[in-house]
Design a protein around this motif. Structure first.
Motif, PDB file in Angstrom:
ATOM      1  N   SER A 103      46.872 -34.901  15.856  1.00 21.52           N
ATOM      2  CA  SER A 103      48.302 -35.150  15.712  1.00 21.52           C
ATOM      3  C   SER A 103      49.035 -33.875  15.281  1.00 21.52           C
ATOM      4  N   LYS A 106      49.279 -31.337  18.208  1.00 24.32           N
ATOM      5  CA  LYS A 106      50.328 -31.718  19.168  1.00 24.32           C
ATOM      6  C   LYS A 106      51.712 -31.338  18.636  1.00 24.32           C
ATOM      7  N   ARG A 107      51.920 -31.641  17.352  1.00 22.37           N
ATOM      8  CA  ARG A 107      53.213 -31.326  16.737  1.00 22.37           C
ATOM      9  C   ARG A 107      53.433 -29.812  16.658  1.00 22.37           C
ATOM     10  N   LYS A 109      52.452 -27.583  18.762  1.00 29.68           N
ATOM     11  CA  LYS A 109      52.833 -27.070  20.082  1.00 29.68           C
ATOM     12  C   LYS A 109      54.328 -27.231  20.315  1.00 29.68           C
ATOM     13  N   LEU A 110      54.872 -28.359  19.824  1.00 27.48           N
ATOM     14  CA  LEU A 110      56.288 -28.645  20.018  1.00 27.48           C
ATOM     15  C   LEU A 110      57.167 -27.843  19.056  1.00 27.48           C
ATOM     16  N   LYS A 111      56.648 -27.709  17.808  1.00 31.43           N
ATOM     17  CA  LYS A 111      57.452 -27.035  16.775  1.00 31.43           C
ATOM     18  C   LYS A 111      56.540 -26.214  15.865  1.00 31.43           C
TER      19      LYS A 111
END
Length: 311
Positions: A103, A106-107, A109-111
């Motif tokens: 988790s 994934k986060r 990569k976005l921010k």
């Protein structure tokens, strides 16, 4: 008469000012919370010395409860023999630790951020340590199956006992629970920590004081397993180690330190021997292992040798 009263007031004022200066000086020298510096110098007018111990009765009553309540509860349930398991409350099940890491990745990569990178490092540590959760669960499951096969009378049965919290404690209770055993948990109120769901309700006891909780965790112990843990785990292990090496226990208690990589990295036992603060013979009071099979064989064979063959 008036002059005497006035003189006393001046003296009292001077003393108070002197104490204030002392407090101020201490605050500069000792970097602790102000209340801890101030407390020894508090002046309470006309307070009798006995009131300094006004809460002692309540404290003694709580200690007495922590002594008597478990004695009555455990005796009524026939608990006289335990295999006590210590270890970190922070250790997560492998699936949970991996899910938390995934988790975060994934986060990130976005921010992406520095804070997120630090969280990922911590999550990776949790994944690495999660193997001990799985091993504690499996080991205690096997030990409970051994107990089941022995078919002990109720007052001679062996129970898996823990501090009743999450992490390794939960894993140990879970393993015994899965094997059909009743499990014991001696909990204590700690912020952010609650009893795990695998405790038998009649064998889940809550304590006010750590010292009394530790007393009962050790009182019926016929074997002890210590998984990697923090300060609480160290406190529990070294307490047992000290009691045995100073011959303060009535009998030898088999002790397993599970996870040699961890234990050798955090405690340099050889250095303690070389520094002449313990002896080489003291290292025989515990066995270090990395496998469930070796830990299981050692504990069951030692219980057989020390307790069951005497009957």
């Amino acid at each position: 008469m008036a002059k005497d009263i006035s003189a006393k007031k001046v003296l009292t004022k001077k003393k108070l000012e002197e104490k204030k200066r002392t407090i101020s000086s201490l605050k500069k020298k000792i970097k602790v919370a102000p209340e801890f510096v101030k407390r020894p110098f508090d002046v309470v007018k006309d307070q009798p010395i006995e009131s300094a111990f006004s809460n002692m009765t309540d404290r003694l009553a709580r200690i007495q409860k922590d002594v008597l309540m478990p004695a009555i509860a455990l005796r009524s349930e026939g608990v006289q023999n335990t295999i006590t398991v210590f270890g970190a409350s922070r250790t997560k099940p492998p699936a949970v630790a991996q899910a938390d890491l995934d988790s975060l990745l994934k986060r990130a990569k976005l921010k992406p951020s520095k804070q997120m990178e630090e969280k990922i490092i911590v999550a990776k540590r949790a994944v690495k340590m999660s193997k001990y959760y799985e091993q504690a669960e499996e080991l205690c499951k096997r030990l409970q199956e051994w107990v089941n096969l022995k078919n002990f009378p109720k007052d001679e049965e062996y129970y898996i006992m823990t501090g009743g919290g999450p992490g390794i404690m939960e894993a140990a209770n879970k393993g015994a629970f899965k094997a059909g055993g009743r499990t014991v948990g001696l909990t204590i109120t700690i912020p952010g920590e609650s009893p795990n769901p695998y405790l038998s309700p009649e064998l889940s006891l809550n304590f006010h004081y750590f010292l009394m909780r530790k007393f009962w965790l050790l009182f019926f112990a016929k074997a002890i397993i210590v998984f990697p843990g923090g300060t609480g785990t160290f406190d529990e292990f070294f307490e047992v180690f000290t009691l045995m090496k100073t011959r303060k226990t009535s009998e030898y208690i088999p002790v397993v330190l599970f996870g040699s990589e961890f234990w050798k990295s955090v405690v340099n036992f050889d250095a303690l021997v070389e520094s002449d603060v313990i002896t080489k013979a003291d290292l025989n009071f515990f066995k270090m292992t990395d496998t469930i099979e070796e830990a299981y064989n050692y504990i069951t064979s030692e219980i057989e040798r020390l307790y069951l063959k005497k009957k």
